[in-house]
Design a protein around this motif. Structure first.
Motif, PDB file in Angstrom:
ATOM      1  N   ASP A   1      25.827  86.734  51.447  1.00 11.23           N
ATOM      2  CA  ASP A   1      25.065  87.905  51.936  1.00 11.23           C
ATOM      3  C   ASP A   1      23.768  88.173  51.439  1.00 11.23           C
ATOM      4  N   LEU A   2      22.889  88.421  52.154  1.00 12.61           N
ATOM      5  CA  LEU A   2      21.625  88.907  51.498  1.00 12.61           C
ATOM      6  C   LEU A   2      21.208  90.441  51.848  1.00 12.61           C
ATOM      7  N   TYR A   3      20.539  91.079  50.566  1.00 14.95           N
ATOM      8  CA  TYR A   3      20.569  92.328  50.624  1.00 14.95           C
ATOM      9  C   TYR A   3      19.008  92.775  50.604  1.00 14.95           C
ATOM     10  N   ARG A   4      18.581  93.603  51.122  1.00 18.71           N
ATOM     11  CA  ARG A   4      16.934  94.008  50.901  1.00 18.71           C
ATOM     12  C   ARG A   4      17.248  95.464  49.848  1.00 18.71           C
ATOM     13  N   TYR A   5      16.080  95.305  48.940  1.00 16.27           N
ATOM     14  CA  TYR A   5      16.072  96.480  48.176  1.00 16.27           C
ATOM     15  C   TYR A   5      14.863  96.983  48.394  1.00 16.27           C
ATOM     16  N   SER A   6      14.423  98.038  49.153  1.00 14.25           N
ATOM     17  CA  SER A   6      13.363  98.521  49.566  1.00 14.25           C
ATOM     18  C   SER A   6      12.411  99.130  48.135  1.00 14.25           C
ATOM     19  N   GLY A   7      11.312  98.888  48.139  1.00  9.37           N
ATOM     20  CA  GLY A   7      10.511  99.381  47.246  1.00  9.37           C
ATOM     21  C   GLY A   7      10.082 100.748  47.463  1.00  9.37           C
ATOM     22  N   THR A   8      10.294 101.742  46.381  1.00  6.05           N
ATOM     23  CA  THR A   8       9.784 103.106  46.666  1.00  6.05           C
ATOM     24  C   THR A   8       8.179 103.480  46.102  1.00  6.05           C
ATOM     25  N   GLY A   9       7.958 102.817  45.395  1.00 10.26           N
ATOM     26  CA  GLY A   9       6.368 102.981  44.650  1.00 10.26           C
ATOM     27  C   GLY A   9       6.784 103.731  43.517  1.00 10.26           C
ATOM     28  N   SER A  10       7.927 104.166  42.978  1.00 10.21           N
ATOM     29  CA  SER A  10       8.127 104.836  41.798  1.00 10.21           C
ATOM     30  C   SER A  10       8.627 104.060  40.642  1.00 10.21           C
ATOM     31  N   ALA A  11       7.886 104.244  39.511  1.00 10.99           N
ATOM     32  CA  ALA A  11       8.383 103.598  38.281  1.00 10.99           C
ATOM     33  C   ALA A  11       9.901 103.897  37.895  1.00 10.99           C
ATOM     34  N   ALA A  12      10.147 105.288  38.009  1.00 13.28           N
ATOM     35  CA  ALA A  12      11.416 105.874  37.607  1.00 13.28           C
ATOM     36  C   ALA A  12      12.420 105.130  38.347  1.00 13.28           C
ATOM     37  N   ALA A  13      12.496 104.955  39.621  1.00 12.58           N
ATOM     38  CA  ALA A  13      13.532 104.473  40.475  1.00 12.58           C
ATOM     39  C   ALA A  13      12.673 103.445  41.607  1.00 12.58           C
ATOM     40  N   PRO A  14      12.518 102.404  41.167  1.00 10.62           N
ATOM     41  CA  PRO A  14      11.466 101.447  41.964  1.00 10.62           C
ATOM     42  C   PRO A  14      12.263 100.975  43.035  1.00 10.62           C
ATOM     43  N   PHE A  15      13.536 100.994  43.515  1.00  9.54           N
ATOM     44  CA  PHE A  15      14.177 100.509  44.595  1.00  9.54           C
ATOM     45  C   PHE A  15      15.252 101.480  45.209  1.00  9.54           C
ATOM     46  N   ALA A  16      15.364 101.396  46.386  1.00  9.61           N
ATOM     47  CA  ALA A  16      16.197 102.298  47.421  1.00  9.61           C
ATOM     48  C   ALA A  16      17.490 101.581  47.401  1.00  9.61           C
TER      49      ALA A  16
END
Length: 313
Positions: free
Chosen positions: A283-298
């Motif tokens: 299974d393949l998953y995408r972690y979308s980038g947020t642009g935030s260093a504090a929480a870089p992935f959704a």
């Protein structure tokens, strides 16, 4: 980054080109200055790039794109043929098209986007015997190739290019050797690299390292690294080639649920770098980038299955 939709006809032409090219190479057709299998992959990727660009808004070409979008490469574990997975415009990948040659010699394909149009125009092919070749498409549409160096087998499978690390105009290379030392190679536009620069020791603690472009919104290339306990760490880029990364900050635990982490840049069309993660069941998953260093992935979104048959590059 806005994605356009390819027509079924255009995609069919691209697939046909890739397959025909692979057959020609298998039959002995020569490519300019390059190994046949590497050149076939380069031509297939260039064809995909052309089709992808054909669907983009004209205005895209007028802007410099800091977060490129690259295909996902997978070498089949059984027959060692190469599948290319292009982005589908909705955060996932299209059905693969195949370059039916033996890629068992291959460690990695490392794409670069030095002209900042958002698509890879060249790549380094890393061979298991330590040879590295640079391949690109010239103005006449011919695939050119040259050997960059040898001896790179000391890095095993841990080589990557997150982008420009030192303020130059080209994407640079990183490698972690078997002693856990991280080295950097600054690159020239023609694919040549400098002598290696020692960045630091202790990188052997990481089981996966990935990165492609800016994760934190400051315009500098960053990477992420997963340690043996499953904790993912962020290394922010500094823009200083002598010390390209700031001290690490913790992203979160539980990442050992995945057996492969890879970044192909922006999958969602929002200009932010995303991360792709695969579980052992394929299974393949995408972690979308947020642009935030504090929480870089959704939060993760499942984008596919069946990828356990590949060595993902």
């Amino acid at each position: 980054m806005a994605f356009g939709k390819r027509s079924a006809v255009l995609r069919g032409v691209v697939v046909g080109t890739a397959v025909a090219l692979a057959a020609a190479v298998a039959g002995g057709t020569a490519f300019a200055n390059g190994g046949s299998a590497d050149a076939a992959a380069a031509k297939a990727a260039a064809s995909q790039r052309g089709a992808h660009q054909a669907g983009q808004p004209t205005a895209r070409a007028l802007a410099s794109v800091e977060t490129p979008t690259f295909p996902l490469y997978g070498v089949n574990k059984k027959n060692f043929s190469l599948d290319l997975f292009g982005p589908n415009g909705t955060g996932g990948f299209q059905a693969p098209y195949n370059v039916d040659l033996d890629y068992s010699y291959l460690t990695d394909f490392i794409d670069v986007d030095n002209d900042k149009d958002g698509f890879g125009e060249a790549f380094w092919a890393v061979h298991k015997d330590g040879k590295v070749r640079y391949l690109w498409e010239d103005a006449q549409g011919q695939i050119q190739s040259k050997q960059v160096g040898t001896g790179y087998q000391i890095y095993g499978s841990t080589m990557l290019s997150p982008g420009n690390l030192g303020g130059g105009t080209s994407a640079d290379l990183l490698g972690v050797d078997k002693a856990g030392v991280l080295y950097e190679y600054l690159a020239y536009p023609d694919g040549r690299v400098t002598s290696r620069i020692k960045i630091g020791a202790g990188w052997g603690q990481y089981t996966q390292i990935a990165g492609q472009g800016d994760l934190t919104g400051d315009g500098k290339a960053d990477i992420v690294a997963r340690d043996g306990s499953g904790v993912l760490w962020l290394y922010k880029g500094t823009g200083n080639y002598a010390a390209p990364f700031a001290p690490r900050t913790k992203i979160g635990a539980g990442w050992n649920t995945y057996n492969r982490l890879v970044s192909v840049g922006d999958l969602t069309g929002d200009g932010k770098t995303d991360l792709v993660a695969r579980k052992s069941n394929g299974d393949l998953y995408r972690y979308s980038g947020t642009g935030s260093a504090a929480a870089p992935f959704a939060k993760p979104v499942k984008i596919g299955s069946g990828y356990q048959v590949y060595n993902l590059l």
